[in-house]
Design a protein around this motif. Structure first.
Motif, PDB file in Angstrom:
ATOM      1  N   CYS A  67       0.877  -1.190   0.224  1.00  0.00           N
ATOM      2  CA  CYS A  67      -0.218   0.110   0.089  1.00  0.00           C
ATOM      3  C   CYS A  67       1.031   1.559  -0.034  1.00  0.00           C
ATOM      4  O   CYS A  67       0.781   2.106  -0.926  1.00  0.00           O
ATOM      5  N   SER A  68       2.235   1.327   0.830  1.00  0.00           N
ATOM      6  CA  SER A  68       2.854   2.486   1.037  1.00  0.00           C
ATOM      7  C   SER A  68       3.761   2.451  -0.772  1.00  0.00           C
ATOM      8  O   SER A  68       3.287   4.155  -0.818  1.00  0.00           O
ATOM      9  N   ASP A 105       2.929  10.968   4.835  1.00  0.00           N
ATOM     10  CA  ASP A 105       4.700  10.387   5.145  1.00  0.00           C
ATOM     11  C   ASP A 105       5.336  10.335   3.594  1.00  0.00           C
ATOM     12  O   ASP A 105       4.798  10.585   2.531  1.00  0.00           O
ATOM     13  N   PRO A 106       6.733  10.675   3.650  1.00  0.00           N
ATOM     14  CA  PRO A 106       7.265  10.656   2.597  1.00  0.00           C
ATOM     15  C   PRO A 106       7.621   9.116   1.930  1.00  0.00           C
ATOM     16  O   PRO A 106       7.570   9.774   0.938  1.00  0.00           O
ATOM     17  N   GLU A 107       7.014   8.779   2.080  1.00  0.00           N
ATOM     18  CA  GLU A 107       7.867   7.712   1.359  1.00  0.00           C
ATOM     19  C   GLU A 107       6.234   6.853   1.329  1.00  0.00           C
ATOM     20  O   GLU A 107       5.939   5.818   0.667  1.00  0.00           O
ATOM     21  N   SER A 108       4.874   7.349   1.542  1.00  0.00           N
ATOM     22  CA  SER A 108       3.828   6.937   0.962  1.00  0.00           C
ATOM     23  C   SER A 108       3.278   7.735  -0.283  1.00  0.00           C
ATOM     24  O   SER A 108       3.760   8.128  -1.338  1.00  0.00           O
ATOM     25  N   CYS A 109       2.016   8.767   0.743  1.00  0.00           N
ATOM     26  CA  CYS A 109       1.100   9.827  -0.081  1.00  0.00           C
ATOM     27  C   CYS A 109       2.519  11.101  -0.402  1.00  0.00           C
ATOM     28  O   CYS A 109       1.957  11.802  -0.812  1.00  0.00           O
ATOM     29  N   ALA A 110       3.473  11.122   0.798  1.00  0.00           N
ATOM     30  CA  ALA A 110       4.083  12.118   0.074  1.00  0.00           C
ATOM     31  C   ALA A 110       3.808  13.433   0.170  1.00  0.00           C
ATOM     32  O   ALA A 110       4.405  14.520  -0.557  1.00  0.00           O
ATOM     33  N   GLY A 111       2.434  13.800   1.272  1.00  0.00           N
ATOM     34  CA  GLY A 111       1.492  15.251   0.960  1.00  0.00           C
ATOM     35  C   GLY A 111       1.213  15.436   0.421  1.00  0.00           C
ATOM     36  O   GLY A 111       0.301  16.540   0.181  1.00  0.00           O
TER      37      GLY A 111
END
Length: 189
Positions: A67-68, A105-111
């Protein structure tokens, strides 16, 4: 032989009963609490469709490896989706508090990618997705226990008229994103 045929037909009927909505079906117009860059807001699919096509992707749980990867792939490709006129929203059964962290989270949706909370699974079920109960003890990559049901990983590309242009499932997280981008670009042709 008749028994085997009857068993096969029942199996096909059972699978068909849980099949996700398909191309040409009308997408359910849902509202949900969502998060973008760590901030909660009210999301409306109907409002998003008024601005163009929408990619609605369902995923099992925030902060799991797949998911990430998928959320990050959407974030990295966000400009290409935007250039094609589409917006993106992820949907899971996670609580909004976890999604506030996941969306930033920068490793997931990254804002950059919005994610919506479907804590009871009603949105997933309205898209005819299977929601499975979580087995006790499963944890996220951060070590948090996953305490909710899991929607199957499926992406819907929805045209502004509310009809589904593509349903994507059974793919790796990266392939899911790539195929969604292809489907969005095909709408512009």
């Amino acid at each position: 032989m008749k028994h085997l045929l009857a068993t096969c037909l029942l199996s096909v009927a059972a699978v068909g009963a849980n099949a996700a909505l398909r191309e040409g079906d009308t997408a359910p117009a849902f509202r949900a609490t969502a998060s973008l860059a760590g901030k909660a807001f009210d999301y409306s699919l109907r409002d998003a469709l008024a601005r163009g096509p929408v990619v609605v992707y369902f995923y099992p749980a925030a902060f799991t490896i797949g998911c990430s990867l998928q959320a990050h792939a959407f974030a990295v490709n966000l400009k290409q989706f935007s250039d094609a006129g589409a917006s993106i929203v992820g949907v899971s059964l996670d609580r909004i508090e976890r999604l506030n962290e996941f969306s930033a989270d920068p490793e997931s949706c990254a804002g950059t990618v919005a994610v919506a909370s479907d804590a009871k699974g009603a949105i997933a079920k309205s898209f005819d997705l299977v929601v499975q109960e979580q087995k006790a003890g499963r944890k996220t990559r951060r070590g948090d226990e996953i305490d909710h049901g899991l929607a199957e990983r499926t992406t819907f590309v929805i045209k502004p008229d509310g009809r589904i242009a593509a349903t994507l499932s059974g793919l790796s997280p990266e392939d899911n994103v790539a195929r969604a981008l292809d489907a969005v670009r095909a709408l512009k042709r």
